[in-house]
Scaffold this active site. Structure first.
Site, PDB file in Angstrom:
ATOM      1  N   LYS A   1     -20.602  77.197  49.091  1.00 35.15           N
ATOM      2  CA  LYS A   1     -21.360  77.421  50.326  1.00 35.15           C
ATOM      3  C   LYS A   1     -22.621  78.246  50.035  1.00 35.15           C
ATOM      4  CE  LYS A   1     -18.285  74.948  52.062  1.00 35.15           C
ATOM      5  NZ  LYS A   1     -17.042  75.175  52.781  1.00 35.15           N
TER       6      LYS A   1
HETATM    7  C1  PLP Z   1     -15.729  74.597  53.247  1.00 30.59           C
HETATM    8  C2  PLP Z   1     -15.405  74.094  54.587  1.00 30.59           C
HETATM    9  C3  PLP Z   1     -14.282  74.521  55.307  1.00 30.59           C
HETATM   10  C4  PLP Z   1     -13.224  75.392  54.733  1.00 30.59           C
HETATM   11  O1  PLP Z   1     -13.699  76.537  54.126  1.00 30.59           O
HETATM   12  P1  PLP Z   1     -12.713  77.340  53.139  1.00 30.59           P
HETATM   13  O2  PLP Z   1     -13.356  78.675  53.039  1.00 30.59           O
HETATM   14  O3  PLP Z   1     -12.683  76.583  51.863  1.00 30.59           O
HETATM   15  O4  PLP Z   1     -11.382  77.381  53.790  1.00 30.59           O
HETATM   16  C5  PLP Z   1     -14.105  74.060  56.585  1.00 30.59           C
HETATM   17  N1  PLP Z   1     -14.967  73.209  57.145  1.00 30.59           N
HETATM   18  C6  PLP Z   1     -16.056  72.764  56.492  1.00 30.59           C
HETATM   19  C7  PLP Z   1     -16.995  71.856  57.190  1.00 30.59           C
HETATM   20  C8  PLP Z   1     -16.298  73.177  55.184  1.00 30.59           C
HETATM   21  O5  PLP Z   1     -17.363  72.711  54.548  1.00 30.59           O
END
Ligand code: PLP
Length: 372
Positions: free
Chosen positions: A182
């Site tokens: 992210k």
């Molecule tokens: C990465 C992501 C998640 C989950 O995030 P985590 O921190 O890995 O649990 C949920 N929704 C979307 C759209 C994502 O890209």
């Protein structure tokens, strides 16, 4: 030539030093660093309460619980997202209801959301795929009209804004992810922006065994909580990242612009050219329909040219678990069409303009090869 992955976290030496300091401090689990990061995130969210957890998945699940979503309830979401967005609905015993996307934005189609609302609908989970914000005006208008909660899956859109207002600084419950892919990371982690201190206190219980500690060293447990607290080690990474978030997002935006220049005239679908609101979490092209069956060959050719790419995402409703629940291919034609043709190209802040040139040259060459 060095392999270019589709993404890579940007961790500086100061952050590495601050993690070492936490490791030397003797306090590794949730502590002062988590508190400090919550305060800093809350400042960005216009003073709204923010609480950390060890994933956005946990943040979304607890958000559903706080919103009172339970067995028998329906939650409307998109199928073109990471499976977590829908899995959390199943986790709390409710029913995910997928509606189709708008192929131009690749985001949940709010007209379809409106049509899918029933007496059982309790909440909407919009997803800002690739960091492009879902229309918040229309979303909250709908939610208000029908008395629905909104749990924003803003996992990909930290630092993005809707008409100048940063995501998280307004709205209902907003979840961000700090997974390494992210725009800002804590190694693994996430947070939820909440409406008030009452919700924040419930969230604190849900993330750690439902426990409330008393000054005399005892505690009470009055709700079934989980084990999803963040460590101070992770929070130190986040504290190193957050001050750079805007600059990192600005660099992503520049690189995205460069992609638009280099791909002008190439026969692939480009994302909406939003250089003011999106945080450009990903740069995703869509192959022409005639080349849908050749996507994996294209991925292989790019790989041989030293370039990583990715498929974000296979449509959730076509995965085995969701087919067992009754969903099938054909249910969401726009989603399925885009999911079959979408391809994520490398985009991360340390990339050079010349890396974009390299990706585009390889892509154009690979497109010629698969059409030959
Ligand atoms: C990465 C992501 C998640 C989950 O995030 P985590 O921190 O890995 O649990 C949920 N929704 C979307 C759209 C994502 O890209």
């Amino acid at each position: 030539m060095e392999f270019l992955p589709f993404t890579r976290p940007a961790i500086d030496e100061d952050t590495i030093a601050s993690v070492s300091a936490v490791l030397r401090s003797g306090w590794l689990t949730t502590g002062p660093k988590c508190k400090e990061l919550e305060v800093a995130l809350s400042a960005r969210a216009g003073g709204r309460p923010v609480r950390l957890v060890n994933s956005a998945t946990a943040a979304l699940e607890f958000a559903l619980r706080i919103a009172g979503v339970k067995e028998g309830d329906e939650v409307i979401t998109t199928s073109l997202t990471w499976v977590a967005s829908a899995n959390v609905v199943l986790t709390v015993g409710a029913t995910p209801v997928f509606v189709d996307i708008d192929p131009a934005t690749r985001l949940i189609d709010l007209d379809q959301v409106e049509k899918a609302i029933t007496a059982r609908t309790r909440a909407i989970i919009p997803v800002d795929l690739a960091g492009l914000p879902v229309d918040r005006d229309r979303l909250y208008q709908l939610a208000q009209l029908h008395g629905l909660r909104v749990i924003e899956d803003a996992a990909q859109s930290q630092g993005a804004n809707w008409q100048g207002r940063e995501l998280g600084s307004f709205g209902d419950l907003v979840a961000f992810s700090f997974h390494p892919n992210k725009n800002m990371t804590t190694g693994e982690g996430g947070c939820l922006v909440l409406n008030d201190e009452t919700e924040a206190r419930l969230f604190e219980k849900l993330r750690l065994q439902g426990v409330t500690r008393a000054p005399d060293g005892t505690y009470d447990c009055d709700v079934l909580g989980g084990k999803a607290n963040l460590t101070d080690i992770a929070a130190a990474i986040g504290l190193g990242q957050l001050p750079h978030l805007d600059a990192l997002n600005a660099r992503r935006r520049e690189l995205a612009r460069w992609y638009f220049k280099r791909l002008a005239g190439v026969d692939v679908g480009l994302p909406p050219a939003d250089f003011s609101q999106s945080n450009w979490h990903m740069f995703q092209i869509v192959l022409p329909e005639a080349l849908a069956a050749q996507r994996s060959a294209l991925i292989q050719l790019l790989k041989e040219a030293g370039i990583g790419s990715g498929v974000h995402y296979p449509a959730i409703h076509t995965t085995s678990l969701y087919r067992q629940l009754g969903w099938k291919a054909g249910d969401l034609p726009q989603t399925e069409s885009i999911a079959a043709r979408i391809l994520t190209l490398p985009l991360f802040p340390q990339m050079q303009d010349s890396d974009i040139d390299r990706v585009c040259t390889a892509l154009i060459h690979a497109l010629e090869q698969i059409q030959a």
